[in-house]
Structure formats: structure tokens, C-alpha cells
Scaffold this motif. Structure first.
Motif, PDB file in Angstrom:
ATOM      1  N   ILE A 113      -1.953  15.178   7.834  1.00 32.99           N
ATOM      2  CA  ILE A 113      -1.231  13.905   7.703  1.00 32.99           C
ATOM      3  C   ILE A 113       0.175  14.149   7.164  1.00 32.99           C
ATOM      4  O   ILE A 113       1.149  13.552   7.630  1.00 32.99           O
ATOM      5  N   LYS A 114       0.289  15.050   6.209  1.00 33.31           N
ATOM      6  CA  LYS A 114       1.601  15.372   5.644  1.00 33.31           C
ATOM      7  C   LYS A 114       2.525  15.950   6.723  1.00 33.31           C
ATOM      8  O   LYS A 114       3.695  15.569   6.815  1.00 33.31           O
ATOM      9  N   GLN A 115       1.985  16.838   7.564  1.00 32.57           N
ATOM     10  CA  GLN A 115       2.775  17.427   8.651  1.00 32.57           C
ATOM     11  C   GLN A 115       3.200  16.354   9.656  1.00 32.57           C
ATOM     12  O   GLN A 115       4.358  16.325  10.093  1.00 32.57           O
ATOM     13  N   VAL A 116       2.269  15.481  10.013  1.00 26.94           N
ATOM     14  CA  VAL A 116       2.573  14.434  10.988  1.00 26.94           C
ATOM     15  C   VAL A 116       3.659  13.505  10.450  1.00 26.94           C
ATOM     16  O   VAL A 116       4.598  13.152  11.161  1.00 26.94           O
ATOM     17  N   LYS A 117       3.545  13.117   9.191  1.00 20.91           N
ATOM     18  CA  LYS A 117       4.558  12.245   8.592  1.00 20.91           C
ATOM     19  C   LYS A 117       5.932  12.909   8.585  1.00 20.91           C
ATOM     20  O   LYS A 117       6.949  12.257   8.839  1.00 20.91           O
ATOM     21  N   ALA A 118       5.962  14.210   8.309  1.00 20.15           N
ATOM     22  CA  ALA A 118       7.240  14.936   8.309  1.00 20.15           C
ATOM     23  C   ALA A 118       7.864  14.934   9.700  1.00 20.15           C
ATOM     24  O   ALA A 118       9.078  14.720   9.851  1.00 20.15           O
ATOM     25  N   ILE A 119       7.052  15.140  10.724  1.00 17.20           N
ATOM     26  CA  ILE A 119       7.558  15.134  12.102  1.00 17.20           C
ATOM     27  C   ILE A 119       8.033  13.746  12.489  1.00 17.20           C
ATOM     28  O   ILE A 119       9.089  13.579  13.111  1.00 17.20           O
ATOM     29  N   GLU A 124      12.377  10.387  13.808  1.00 16.66           N
ATOM     30  CA  GLU A 124      12.482   8.934  13.741  1.00 16.66           C
ATOM     31  C   GLU A 124      11.605   8.264  14.807  1.00 16.66           C
ATOM     32  O   GLU A 124      12.039   7.381  15.544  1.00 16.66           O
ATOM     33  N   LEU A 125      10.359   8.684  14.866  1.00 17.93           N
ATOM     34  CA  LEU A 125       9.431   8.153  15.855  1.00 17.93           C
ATOM     35  C   LEU A 125       8.849   6.826  15.395  1.00 17.93           C
ATOM     36  O   LEU A 125       8.751   6.560  14.205  1.00 17.93           O
ATOM     37  N   THR A 126       8.457   6.009  16.363  1.00 19.28           N
ATOM     38  CA  THR A 126       7.803   4.737  16.071  1.00 19.28           C
ATOM     39  C   THR A 126       6.354   4.809  16.558  1.00 19.28           C
ATOM     40  O   THR A 126       5.982   5.712  17.307  1.00 19.28           O
ATOM     41  N   ALA A 127       5.574   3.822  16.162  1.00 18.30           N
ATOM     42  CA  ALA A 127       4.183   3.767  16.611  1.00 18.30           C
ATOM     43  C   ALA A 127       4.126   3.666  18.138  1.00 18.30           C
ATOM     44  O   ALA A 127       3.256   4.258  18.778  1.00 18.30           O
ATOM     45  N   GLU A 128       5.058   2.946  18.729  1.00 19.82           N
ATOM     46  CA  GLU A 128       5.100   2.806  20.188  1.00 19.82           C
ATOM     47  C   GLU A 128       5.404   4.145  20.856  1.00 19.82           C
ATOM     48  O   GLU A 128       4.897   4.428  21.946  1.00 19.82           O
ATOM     49  N   ASP A 129       6.234   4.997  20.235  1.00 18.86           N
ATOM     50  CA  ASP A 129       6.514   6.322  20.780  1.00 18.86           C
ATOM     51  C   ASP A 129       5.234   7.161  20.831  1.00 18.86           C
ATOM     52  O   ASP A 129       4.998   7.901  21.787  1.00 18.86           O
ATOM     53  N   ILE A 130       4.422   7.047  19.815  1.00 21.85           N
ATOM     54  CA  ILE A 130       3.231   7.886  19.699  1.00 21.85           C
ATOM     55  C   ILE A 130       2.042   7.273  20.435  1.00 21.85           C
ATOM     56  O   ILE A 130       1.283   7.971  21.099  1.00 21.85           O
ATOM     57  N   PHE A 131       1.874   5.963  20.326  1.00 19.26           N
ATOM     58  CA  PHE A 131       0.754   5.266  20.955  1.00 19.26           C
ATOM     59  C   PHE A 131       1.277   4.177  21.885  1.00 19.26           C
ATOM     60  O   PHE A 131       1.182   2.987  21.560  1.00 19.26           O
TER      61      PHE A 131
END
Length: 108
Positions: free
Chosen positions: A30-36, A41-48
């Protein structure tokens, strides 16, 4: 010769160790994902991204699956809603002296 009681105690200890290691690894992930996410500057829509569903497919054809209430301590992919027949992994866990409360998914 090792007794059944000793083996069950070892199994319970291993289940605790597995859960502790899993929690530690998940926290690190989770820490790694948050850093990325912060870095790019990703949004929830970018990822999902939301898939568009044709309006004709919405309706009685969709079967809603219940929300998982219980999770295996050994394999987190094994879950059960608590409805219907108990899965084999739940029956085995209960047969080894475990309780359903121990398998409950705790909300963070």
C-alpha cells in the motif's frame, strides 16, 4: 511421534504467523502504491476506469453476489458470505477447533 493436538497447535501458530506477515506485506505494498499515485498524480479513474454498460444489459440479467464476511487465514482468495452451505475450508477450520469469529473480515 507428533500428536494431533501438537500438529493443530502448530497449524494455529502458523496461521497467526501467516496473517502477521501478510499484514506487513500488504502495508508495504500500500505504501508503494500510494507513492506511485502521488508521483504520477493518478486518479481513481486512471487506475479503475468505469466500463460503460449498455442500458439494455442492465436489469434482471445481473446477479448480485453477496459481500464476503469470512476469509481464509491461509488463502485470502477464499471467502464466504456466510450464506448458504459452508465451504470446505470453513468446515475444516471449524473442525480443527477454530471459530467463525476468527475468520471474520475486519474492516480497517
Amino acid at each position: 511421534m507428533t500428536t494431533l493436538k501438537e500438529l493443530l497447535a502448530q497449524q494455529a501458530q502458523l496461521a497467526k504467523q501467516i496473517e502477521e506477515v501478510r499484514k506487513a506485506e500488504v502495508a508495504g505494498a500500500i505504501k508503494q502504491v500510494k507513492a506511485i499515485i502521488d508521483e504520477y498524480e493518478l486518479t481513481a479513474e486512471d487506475i479503475f476506469p468505469q466500463k460503460r454498460i449498455a442500458s439494455s444489459s442492465i436489469g434482471s440479467n445481473l446477479k448480485v453476489k453477496g459481500v464476503a464476511k469470512y476469509q481464509s487465514r491461509i488463502d485470502p482468495n477464499l471467502t464466504w458470505t456466510g450464506r448458504g452451505r459452508k465451504p470446505e475450508w470453513v468446515i475444516t477450520f471449524l473442525g480443527n477447533g477454530g471459530t467463525l469469529e476468527e475468520l471474520e473480515i475486519k474492516s480497517n
